[in-house]
Design an enzyme around this catalytic site. Structure first.
Site, PDB file in Angstrom:
ATOM      1  CE  LYS A  54      32.945  47.778  47.634  1.00 48.05           C
ATOM      2  NZ  LYS A  54      34.118  48.230  46.890  1.00 48.05           N
ATOM      3  CD  GLN A  98      35.855  50.452  44.621  1.00 43.93           C
ATOM      4  OE1 GLN A  98      35.557  49.961  45.707  1.00 43.93           O
ATOM      5  NE2 GLN A  98      35.373  50.002  43.486  1.00 43.93           N
ATOM      6  CG  ASP A 121      38.925  43.903  47.853  1.00 41.93           C
ATOM      7  OD1 ASP A 121      37.747  43.598  47.583  1.00 41.93           O
ATOM      8  OD2 ASP A 121      39.396  45.043  47.732  1.00 41.93           O
TER       9      ASP A 121
HETATM   10  N1  GUN Z   1      36.396  47.592  41.950  1.00 40.21           N
HETATM   11  C1  GUN Z   1      35.367  46.876  41.422  1.00 40.21           C
HETATM   12  N2  GUN Z   1      35.094  45.810  42.192  1.00 40.21           N
HETATM   13  C2  GUN Z   1      35.968  45.826  43.221  1.00 40.21           C
HETATM   14  C3  GUN Z   1      36.166  44.991  44.355  1.00 40.21           C
HETATM   15  O1  GUN Z   1      35.497  43.972  44.571  1.00 40.21           O
HETATM   16  N3  GUN Z   1      37.163  45.381  45.196  1.00 40.21           N
HETATM   17  C4  GUN Z   1      37.911  46.483  44.989  1.00 40.21           C
HETATM   18  N4  GUN Z   1      38.867  46.772  45.860  1.00 40.21           N
HETATM   19  N5  GUN Z   1      37.753  47.282  43.947  1.00 40.21           N
HETATM   20  C5  GUN Z   1      36.781  46.961  43.076  1.00 40.21           C
END
Ligand code: GUN
Length: 288
Positions: A54, A98, A121
């Site tokens: 990311k 996350q 998100d």
């Molecule tokens: N953990 C796995 N996929 C995601 C996601 O798309 N967003 C977040 N915040 N955590 C994750």
């Protein structure tokens, strides 16, 4: 005839260049780049990989990437204090905490503490509610990416039979809302669904997001169906080697589907591209 294999990597690359062009315009107009800050608690190896990619994608799109790494022992109060500081920071347009979080932290409380305008998100109840009621919202990245791939493959999906397997807040529920908004006829299946194979057999669109390797069998599919596989499951073979497989049994689905996403290289790259798109969208809305 074998299905068309949907190239999520290539589609994500084109979306990322669109975002980069939008970022350049934003910088010219506002004299600053959009900022995305990721918060990672603990050192889960899979989360580490996500967070690193990311950060790289954010920088490549011309945005400012922030990262906060907190120990697994951090208190909920300290995490909430960090979220409050990011909410108040004008240089931060997007906040991503996350998941999963350690057991002693209430993830729902943390998500609810994020400013909905910075919730890239799309997990905050305000954004979930806005999506469900058809208002402008920040929409979760994985289902957004799936919808792009579905519309690329099928064009107008109005009236199509769509089956979503899995009812998570991250994928299944927002996916069902997005397909409903596009006038598909949507069935949301889950672990208690009876006769899943029968539902699959009626669907023009199947989105599988259950986390069970190769659960959906090719001979269940309606011939020509568009199959979107959200699963990323690591399976270890008898010889000790491991590989990633989806929730759909790809080998048996390939001769029967009309189009299908591979794992890896299907939905996964779209999630990050949509996160960048959400960050630009949040930055534009905040600058307006
Ligand atoms: N953990 C796995 N996929 C995601 C996601 O798309 N967003 C977040 N915040 N955590 C994750």
């Amino acid at each position: 005839m074998a299905a068309t294999i949907i190239d999520g990597k290539a589609r994500a690359a084109s979306l990322r260049s669109e975002v980069a062009a939008g970022v350049a315009d934003f910088v010219a107009a506002h004299g600053r780049a959009p900022g995305l800050t990721v918060v990672l608690v603990g050192d889960d190896p899979a989360s580490n990989v996500y967070v690193r990619s990311k950060g790289k994608a954010t920088t490549e799109a011309g945005m400012i990437s922030g990262e906060h790494r907190l120990p697994a022992t951090v208190t909920e109060a300290d995490l909430l204090a960090l979220v409050a500081a990011l909410n108040a920071d004008p240089a931060v347009d997007g906040i991503l905490v996350q998941l999963p979080l350690p057991k002693h932290i209430d993830a729902d409380r943390v998500i609810a503490a994020i400013d909905p305008a910075k919730d890239v998100d799309g997990f905050h109840p305000v954004n979930a509610g806005r999506l469900a009621t058809g208002l402008a919202a920040l929409v979760p990245c994985t289902p957004s990416g799936c919808l792009i791939l579905i519309e690329d493959a099928l064009g107008d999906i109005s009236g199509a039979e769509a089956l979503v397997i899995g009812r998570s807040n991250i994928v299944g529920k927002p996916m069902a809302a997005l397909l409903t908004a596009k006038s598909a006829t949507v069935t949301l299946a889950h672990s208690r669904t009876r006769d899943l194979a029968g539902h699959v057999g009626r669907a023009d669109i199947v989105v599988a997001a259950v986390g069970i390797p190769a659960m959906v069998k090719g001979d269940w599919l309606k011939p020509g169906a568009c199959v979107i596989d959200v699963g990323i499951n690591r399976v270890t073979a008898a010889d000790g080697t491991s590989r990633l497989v989806g929730d759909v049994d790809f080998a048996s689905a390939l001769p029967r589907a009309g189009s299908i996403t591979p794992v890896p290289g299907g939905v996964g790259p779209m999630t990050i591209a949509c996160l960048l798109a959400n960050t630009l969208k949040a930055a534009r809305a905040r600058a307006a």
